[in-house]
Each structure stands twice: as C-alpha cells, then as structure tokens.
Design a protein around this motif. Structure first.
Motif, PDB file in Angstrom:
ATOM      1  N   VAL A   1       0.847  -1.200   0.000  1.00 28.49           N
ATOM      2  CA  VAL A   1       0.000   0.000   0.000  1.00 28.49           C
ATOM      3  C   VAL A   1       0.875   1.240   0.000  1.00 28.49           C
ATOM      4  O   VAL A   1       0.656   2.190  -0.772  1.00 28.49           O
ATOM      5  CB  VAL A   1      -0.945   0.014   1.218  1.00 28.49           C
ATOM      6  CG1 VAL A   1      -1.657   1.357   1.328  1.00 28.49           C
ATOM      7  CG2 VAL A   1      -1.971  -1.105   1.119  1.00 28.49           C
ATOM      8  N   LYS A   2       1.876   1.247   0.862  1.00 24.31           N
ATOM      9  CA  LYS A   2       2.780   2.405   0.947  1.00 24.31           C
ATOM     10  C   LYS A   2       3.509   2.623  -0.365  1.00 24.31           C
ATOM     11  O   LYS A   2       3.633   3.761  -0.855  1.00 24.31           O
ATOM     12  CB  LYS A   2       3.769   2.175   2.086  1.00 24.31           C
ATOM     13  CG  LYS A   2       4.791   3.287   2.275  1.00 24.31           C
ATOM     14  CD  LYS A   2       4.148   4.565   2.765  1.00 24.31           C
ATOM     15  CE  LYS A   2       5.183   5.564   3.296  1.00 24.31           C
ATOM     16  NZ  LYS A   2       6.234   5.909   2.331  1.00 24.31           N
ATOM     17  N   ILE A   3       3.996   1.555  -0.963  1.00 20.93           N
ATOM     18  CA  ILE A   3       4.715   1.665  -2.236  1.00 20.93           C
ATOM     19  C   ILE A   3       3.793   2.204  -3.324  1.00 20.93           C
ATOM     20  O   ILE A   3       4.157   3.111  -4.084  1.00 20.93           O
ATOM     21  CB  ILE A   3       5.296   0.301  -2.640  1.00 20.93           C
ATOM     22  CG1 ILE A   3       6.407  -0.106  -1.671  1.00 20.93           C
ATOM     23  CG2 ILE A   3       5.829   0.337  -4.072  1.00 20.93           C
ATOM     24  CD1 ILE A   3       6.905  -1.525  -1.865  1.00 20.93           C
TER      25      ILE A   3
ATOM     26  N   GLN B   1      15.434  -5.579   8.991  1.00 19.95           N
ATOM     27  CA  GLN B   1      14.857  -5.316   7.683  1.00 19.95           C
ATOM     28  C   GLN B   1      15.385  -3.990   7.133  1.00 19.95           C
ATOM     29  O   GLN B   1      15.680  -3.070   7.880  1.00 19.95           O
ATOM     30  CB  GLN B   1      13.335  -5.243   7.771  1.00 19.95           C
ATOM     31  CG  GLN B   1      12.640  -6.569   8.003  1.00 19.95           C
ATOM     32  CD  GLN B   1      11.145  -6.433   7.821  1.00 19.95           C
ATOM     33  OE1 GLN B   1      10.660  -6.159   6.729  1.00 19.95           O
ATOM     34  NE2 GLN B   1      10.401  -6.642   8.899  1.00 19.95           N
ATOM     35  N   CYS B   2      15.450  -3.942   5.813  1.00 19.04           N
ATOM     36  CA  CYS B   2      15.852  -2.710   5.122  1.00 19.04           C
ATOM     37  C   CYS B   2      17.243  -2.233   5.547  1.00 19.04           C
ATOM     38  O   CYS B   2      17.527  -1.030   5.531  1.00 19.04           O
ATOM     39  CB  CYS B   2      14.825  -1.602   5.316  1.00 19.04           C
ATOM     40  SG  CYS B   2      13.214  -1.959   4.561  1.00 19.04           S
TER      41      CYS B   2
ATOM     42  N   GLN C   1       8.591  -4.467   5.929  1.00 15.03           N
ATOM     43  CA  GLN C   1       8.803  -3.031   5.794  1.00 15.03           C
ATOM     44  C   GLN C   1       8.964  -2.621   4.338  1.00 15.03           C
ATOM     45  O   GLN C   1       9.462  -3.393   3.513  1.00 15.03           O
ATOM     46  CB  GLN C   1      10.038  -2.597   6.592  1.00 15.03           C
ATOM     47  CG  GLN C   1       9.905  -2.760   8.086  1.00 15.03           C
ATOM     48  CD  GLN C   1      11.147  -2.315   8.841  1.00 15.03           C
ATOM     49  OE1 GLN C   1      12.041  -1.684   8.274  1.00 15.03           O
ATOM     50  NE2 GLN C   1      11.215  -2.637  10.115  1.00 15.03           N
ATOM     51  N   SER C   2       8.549  -1.408   4.049  1.00 17.02           N
ATOM     52  CA  SER C   2       8.787  -0.807   2.742  1.00 17.02           C
ATOM     53  C   SER C   2      10.111  -0.067   2.812  1.00 17.02           C
ATOM     54  O   SER C   2      10.242   0.921   3.548  1.00 17.02           O
ATOM     55  CB  SER C   2       7.646   0.158   2.387  1.00 17.02           C
ATOM     56  OG  SER C   2       7.939   0.856   1.206  1.00 17.02           O
TER      57      SER C   2
ATOM     58  N   VAL D   1      17.761   1.454  -0.917  1.00 22.94           N
ATOM     59  CA  VAL D   1      17.999   0.186  -0.231  1.00 22.94           C
ATOM     60  C   VAL D   1      17.274  -0.949  -0.943  1.00 22.94           C
ATOM     61  O   VAL D   1      17.797  -2.069  -1.065  1.00 22.94           O
ATOM     62  CB  VAL D   1      17.550   0.273   1.238  1.00 22.94           C
ATOM     63  CG1 VAL D   1      17.658  -1.083   1.927  1.00 22.94           C
ATOM     64  CG2 VAL D   1      18.385   1.316   1.978  1.00 22.94           C
ATOM     65  N   GLN D   2      16.079  -0.674  -1.448  1.00 23.33           N
ATOM     66  CA  GLN D   2      15.290  -1.706  -2.107  1.00 23.33           C
ATOM     67  C   GLN D   2      16.021  -2.305  -3.298  1.00 23.33           C
ATOM     68  O   GLN D   2      15.903  -3.500  -3.579  1.00 23.33           O
ATOM     69  CB  GLN D   2      13.937  -1.150  -2.541  1.00 23.33           C
ATOM     70  CG  GLN D   2      12.977  -2.210  -3.086  1.00 23.33           C
ATOM     71  CD  GLN D   2      12.676  -3.301  -2.065  1.00 23.33           C
ATOM     72  OE1 GLN D   2      12.375  -3.018  -0.916  1.00 23.33           O
ATOM     73  NE2 GLN D   2      12.775  -4.551  -2.489  1.00 23.33           N
TER      74      GLN D   2
END
Length: 341
Positions: free
Chosen positions: A82-84, A180-181, A322-323, A328-329
């Motif tokens: 959703v955030k993305i 994460q991330c 996490q988004s 980083v992605q």
C-alpha cells in the motif's frame, strides 16, 4: 494467473446486461474471495463484476506499472505494498462519509502506518506468514526457521518457498537476526549467503501452489500463509503450521481504491459492502484468515474461529514487512534476482 468471473449464470447475465448499472473490475489475489460473495454484491447492486488475479504483491505492482492502472477499480495489496503504491501515485482517496460502514473497521486497523486514517484503503483480511511441515515426513523439532534455511536431511529437496521477495527475504532476515531494510553491506552479504546456501535444499518457488504441494505430498515443508495452511489441513494434509522462535510475518491485506478507477462509485459500494460483518465473515470462512471488522464473530464457522493457524502463542514475535527506501530496495532486488537465477 488470470481468471474471468461472471457475476451470475450466463443466461441471467445476458438477460440483465442492458439494465446493469455498470461494472466493477477487481484485481485480486488468487483463491481469496468466494464467488458467492461476488454474486451477492452483483445481485444487490445490479453490477457486472469481472476479476483478474495475481500471486504476489510484486506481481500486482509490476502489472500496474506495465499499464494496467486505469483498467481496474480496486486491488488488494498487502500492508507494505500500500505504501509503495501510494508513493507511486497509484491510489485514489475517499472520505469516511463515502463509506457508511466505515465505523465498522476495528480501531487497531484505522490509524495504520501504511494508510493512516484510511484514506485510500479498507482492511480486508489479516494473518501470518510462516511455514508448514508434513508430520508424516518429518517428526523432529518444529520451532525454528532453520527447517527452511538450514534444512535437516529429511526435508532437503522437499521444500517449497514463496515466490515473493518481501516475505521470503523477511523470514530469512528474521532467522539471521538481520534488521529489515538494512543498508549495511556485511549484513546484506550475510543475507545473500544465507539464501544462496539454502537454495539447493529447496525444490521450488511457488505461491499459488503453496497449499497444493503440501496436500499432494510433493513438498514435505513449505513457506505458506496461515489460511492456506488451514485449508491444507481441511483438505487432508497432515501438516503443522509452525510459529518459529525467531518470529513470523504478520500482514494485513487491504482493498485499495485505484487511481483512475473506471467505476469509482461501484468500487466504493463494493468496499462498503465488504465492511458489513456478515460479508467480511464470508471471506474469513472461505479464506480462513481474520477480518479487521467488528461484529464478525457471530458469523464465523467454529472450525475457522478455533483454527490453530489463527491463534498463535502469545510469546511469538510478529513483524510487518517493511517498505524500504528506494536506494535500499535495489539492493534487496539484486539479492532476489540472483536467488531466482
């Protein structure tokens, strides 16, 4: 995977097409909503419903980026997606007064990090992601993600892994104790080494088959969503859903109003329809997850309400995927791309 679902029998569709008040076009996960509920909505609102399906959050995003945005009215992304999607400008907004049943949303699911105050989405179902084990093929300890990432001999070559980067790499991070991330190069190297080292013990990557390979016995263990594990048990598979000591993923899927929805009014009617407790319970009884709507309990089948998958021990840690920031992605995308080669 793509399916076309008519709202009623063909004869009725032909008979009522001219009088229909419009259409609703849904982009949804596979095997996640009962056809009877779509039929019920179609009958109540005289709307023709069509639905295409996908098997991961990443597949949803890729399809919308590839030109499908504007074709669909609603989609069902997970929390981090959703955030993305919001950041990508893919979501429309609404006000609570456009959904008369907005007040049915449980308090804990209103002010959520990925859509604070619920301006673009409503809660659909929530559950967990872990793994299940065939207890006839393996009878050792079942309390750790080591069964997936450092498999015992009994499970080697018999493990199915979800074909979704967000969940698979998050479970790997939990096992390795890596945040994460992370942007730390040494931690990313360790994460890459872990999944590359585990890969030879995996038989397959598959999300839409995660239940079926356990039911058929083609897999002795596999990453799976909690409701899929419950369905596998219901279909006769001798499986146990594991709540790992390292932690599990908790997620919330959401019905999202898409930007440039061709049938925005019908999309809002559908979202409001899903916030009716009886309708939310129909999804839960079918998919065997948990609704984020008040008043559902009285409509639940007992075996669903009491499912072990839906009632985790209190001491098991649950984390949301996490988004990650874009810079980083790309590093995680590289790990995933290399893993899938």
């Amino acid at each position: 995977m793509k399916t076309f679902l008519t709202t009623t029998a063909l004869a009725m569709t032909l008979a009522t097409a001219a009088a229909a008040e419009g259409e609703l076009k849904i982009y949804h996960w596979f095997e996640y909503i009962p056809q009877e509920l779509l039929d019920k909505f179609a009958a109540e609102y005289d709307v023709t419903v069509t639905m295409d399906t996908y098997d991961s959050n990443e597949a949803l995003l890729a399809a919308l980026k590839a030109g499908k945005l504007g074709e669909y009215d609603v989609a069902v992304p997970g929390d981090y997606m959703v955030k993305i999607m919001a950041d990508e400008g893919m979501l429309d907004t609404f006000t609570p007064d456009e959904l008369p049943n907005f007040g049915n949303i449980q308090d804990q699911w209103v002010d959520v990090e990925f859509d604070n105050g619920r301006h673009s989405t409503i809660p659909y179902q929530w559950g967990s992601t872990s793994f299940s084990v065939n207890t006839e093929m393996y009878d050792g300890p079942m309390d750790s993600l080591s069964l997936i990432f450092d498999a015992p001999d009994e499970l080697k070559g018999k493990i199915n892994v979800l074909d979704t980067a967000g969940e698979t790499l998050t479970l790997a991070s939990l096992y390795a104790g890596i945040p994460q991330c992370t942007s730390d190069r040494e931690q990313l190297k360790a994460l890459n080494a872990l999944v590359q080292g585990a890969k030879p013990d995996w038989a397959s990557f598959g999300s839409d088959v995660a239940k079926d390979v356990l039911v058929s016995g083609d897999a002795a263990a596999g990453m799976i969503w909690s409701g899929f594990s419950a369905k596998a048990r219901a279909e006769g598979a001798p499986v146990q859903y594991v709540f790992p000591k390292e932690g599990m993923i908790v997620w919330m899927d959401n019905v999202a109003l898409l930007k440039d929805a061709p049938n925005r009014d019908n999309a809002l009617k559908f979202m409001n329809f899903l916030l009716e407790p009886e309708n939310a319970a129909a999804v839960t009884n079918y998919a065997q997850y948990t609704a984020g709507v008040d008043g559902v309990a009285e409509f639940l089948d007992p075996e669903v309400a009491n499912s072990p998958e839906a009632n985790p021990p209190a001491d098991v840690k649950g984390v949301f995927v996490q988004s990650c920031p874009e810079e980083v992605q790309v590093l995680y995308d590289a790990i995933w791309t290399n893993l899938k080669k």
